[in-house]
Write an enzyme that holds these catalytic residues in place. Structure first.
Site, PDB file in Angstrom:
ATOM      1  N   HIS A  85      -4.824  -1.585  -5.677  1.00 31.10           N
ATOM      2  CA  HIS A  85      -3.979  -0.506  -6.203  1.00 31.10           C
ATOM      3  C   HIS A  85      -4.894   0.642  -6.626  1.00 31.10           C
ATOM      4  CE1 HIS A  85      -0.509  -3.538  -7.154  1.00 31.10           C
ATOM      5  NE2 HIS A  85      -0.838  -3.487  -5.886  1.00 31.10           N
ATOM      6  N   ASP A 143       0.815  -1.226   0.000  1.00 31.19           N
ATOM      7  CA  ASP A 143       0.000   0.000   0.000  1.00 31.19           C
ATOM      8  C   ASP A 143       0.845   1.270   0.000  1.00 31.19           C
ATOM      9  OD1 ASP A 143      -2.264  -1.611   0.087  1.00 31.19           O
ATOM     10  OD2 ASP A 143      -2.207  -1.699   2.271  1.00 31.19           O
TER      11      ASP A 143
END
Ligand code: GDP
Ligand code: IMO
Ligand code: MG
Length: 444
Positions: free
Chosen positions: A41, A13
């Site tokens: 994403h 992340d």
């Protein structure tokens, strides 16, 4: 030959999606080389404005999909849940994104419904790891045991049926251990045939496509999932994923020679976040003022599971380890703006053991002394920090010169801290100060 790997330098992340989306504008091919729909994403650009919340979290589809003229490949190193891909394609098409140039490797493994169920059951036991419950571990386990099914099998009905029968023998036995209802071969087979009908035209031998792009010297991006600290070999085992997010695996998962990768871009969040269990030395407590700031200002909630991400200061010990293992050439620092307004910012430089000894090199998981009785398996080591003065605003900066001097110092220090190994000296290259495409700049 221009192959660039874009990989997470921390625990995932970091903002890989936004960096790939940005760099894809100058590329011809983007290949996701490992992982499955455990990835989230997030991308914000002109196309995603049409989606309900103005952004899109991609799970399997490469983050280059918003550029209609480039080819996107879900590579051989991935594990693919066919239903997830179909759902993702549908939602992209609903906002007007063309998915015509997306190809799936016939050699990629499948994540089937029993993998997800097994993952969920395992997460109910005392050996839970905090997975995304997307069946990633069970699918990679089947791959390594050589009883996995691959996407190409969907196009060969007889072979599919015999492989599915063999795989179900094992899966149903495992499921019965948890008291779960076994899967019916005929039903699952019919479901697979239906997936094959819907996806078959996109399931191809991707190698000729990759070879052609490489031989024509077209810019290719390799998109990693997660980050090295969750790597199956080098991450905080067993609190890791079941594949290798490192670029060494990038060439394997994509189908390129090992010598092909010229640049490795480290996506580094200006602080640290973790979703799921595992020791995390520079973690800030939930009621810590800065911890709350990072969580809320950074919007630190999992893009796939919605779980709050655990937040903490940047960890230079882990970053140096990551730099060595990934061989970074460039640093892309994301979410610098999230630190705006803090009086001071810190970097974790070492871990103090209960004996008083200080570790400055990243150790194996058990040496991080997790308290195994704690539900999150947290670290009991004490972080040692270096402190820097904060700054007010980076959001509006679009060049190095426009950054506050204190922010420049912080970034330069990060660059310096990664240049710890001879021969691996990444340079600060991209700075992201917001989630949108234009909120990023390159340092030339
Ligand atoms: P990935 O899995 O590495 O692609 O990262 P995620 O998408 O899971 O998480 C990154 C989050 O931060 C997403 O919500 C992005 O929209 C957001 N983001 C990325 N870069 C920046 C940035 O520079 N500033 C801010 N404020 N948000 C960013
Ligand atoms: P991106 O690509 C953050 C974490 C899970 C768990 C561990 C294993 O968006 O960075 P798995 O489902 O892979 O068996 O879970 O890895 N995890 C992630 N954390 N971002 C991700 O993906 C993740 N994918 C898996 O929380 O701790
Ligand atoms: Mg993510």
């Amino acid at each position: 030959m221009s192959v660039t790997a874009i990989v997470g330098a921390q625990w995932g992340d970091e903002g890989k999606g936004r960096i790939v989306d940005y760099l894809a504008q100058l590329s011809k091919m983007v290949i996701r080389f490992q992982g499955g729909d455990n990835a989230g994403h997030t991308i914000i650009n002109e196309y995603t404005q049409k989606s309900p919340n103005g952004k899109v979290a991609l799970h399997l589809v490469p983050s280059g999909i918003f550029n209609p003229e480039i080819q996107c490949i879900i590579g051989t190193g991935c594990v693919v849940n066919p239903q997830s891909v179909l759902d993702e394609l549908k939602s992209l098409e609903s906002i007007g994104v063309s998915t015509e140039n997306l190809w799936l490797s016939e050699r990629a493994q499948m994540v089937l419904p029993y993998h997800c169920l097994l993952d969920s059951y395992k997460e109910k036991t005392s050996s839970q790891l905090g997975t995304t419950k997307r069946g990633i571990g069970p699918s990679y386990a089947d791959k390594m045991s050589r009883r996995g099914l691959r996407l190409g099998d969907l196009k060969r009905p007889d072979w599919l049926k015999s492989r599915l029968g063999q795989a179900l023998d094992f899966a149903n036995r495992e499921l019965s251990y948890f008291g779960a209802t076994p899967f019916d071969l005929e039903q699952l087979y019919e479901q697979c045939l239906d997936w094959g009908k819907q996806l078959g035209h996109k399931i191809v031998d991707t190698l000729p496509l990759v070879q052609q792009a490489y031989q024509l010297d077209q810019p290719i991006l390799l998109e990693g999932q997660l980050g090295v600290m969750r790597d199956i070999d080098w991450g905080i085992y067993p609190y890791c994923t079941s594949s290798n997010p490192t670029p060494g695996y990038g060439v394997v998962g994509a189908g390129l020679p090992v010598t092909a990768v010229q640049r490795v871009v480290a996506v580094v969040k200006a602080y640290t976040t973790i979703v799921g269990h595992g020791p995390f030395v520079s973690e800030l407590a939930k009621d810590d003022k800065v911890g709350r700031h990072l969580q809320e200002v950074g919007g630190e909630y999992g893009a796939t599971t919605g779980r709050p991400r655990r937040c903490g200061w940047l960890d230079a010990v882990a970053l140096a380890y990551s730099t060595w293992l990934n061989g970074f050439t460039d640093l892309a620092i994301t979410k610098l703006d999230v630190l705006d307004g803090l009086e001071e910012v810190k970097i974790c430089m070492g871990y103090r053991l209960p004996s008083g000894q200080v570790l400055t090199r990243f150790p194996d998981t058990l040496d991080l002394a997790p308290d195994l009785n704690h539900p999150d398996r947290r670290s009991t080591l004490e972080p040692i920090y270096e402190s820097y003065p904060g700054w007010q605003d980076t959001k509006s900066a679009r060049s190095w010169a426009e950054l506050p001097e204190t922010a420049q110092r912080y970034l330069k220090r990060i660059e310096e801290l990664t240049q710890v190994s001879r021969g691996v000296t990444p340079r600060l290259r991209y700075i992201s100060v917001g989630a949108e495409r234009d909120q990023m700049f390159e340092i030339s």
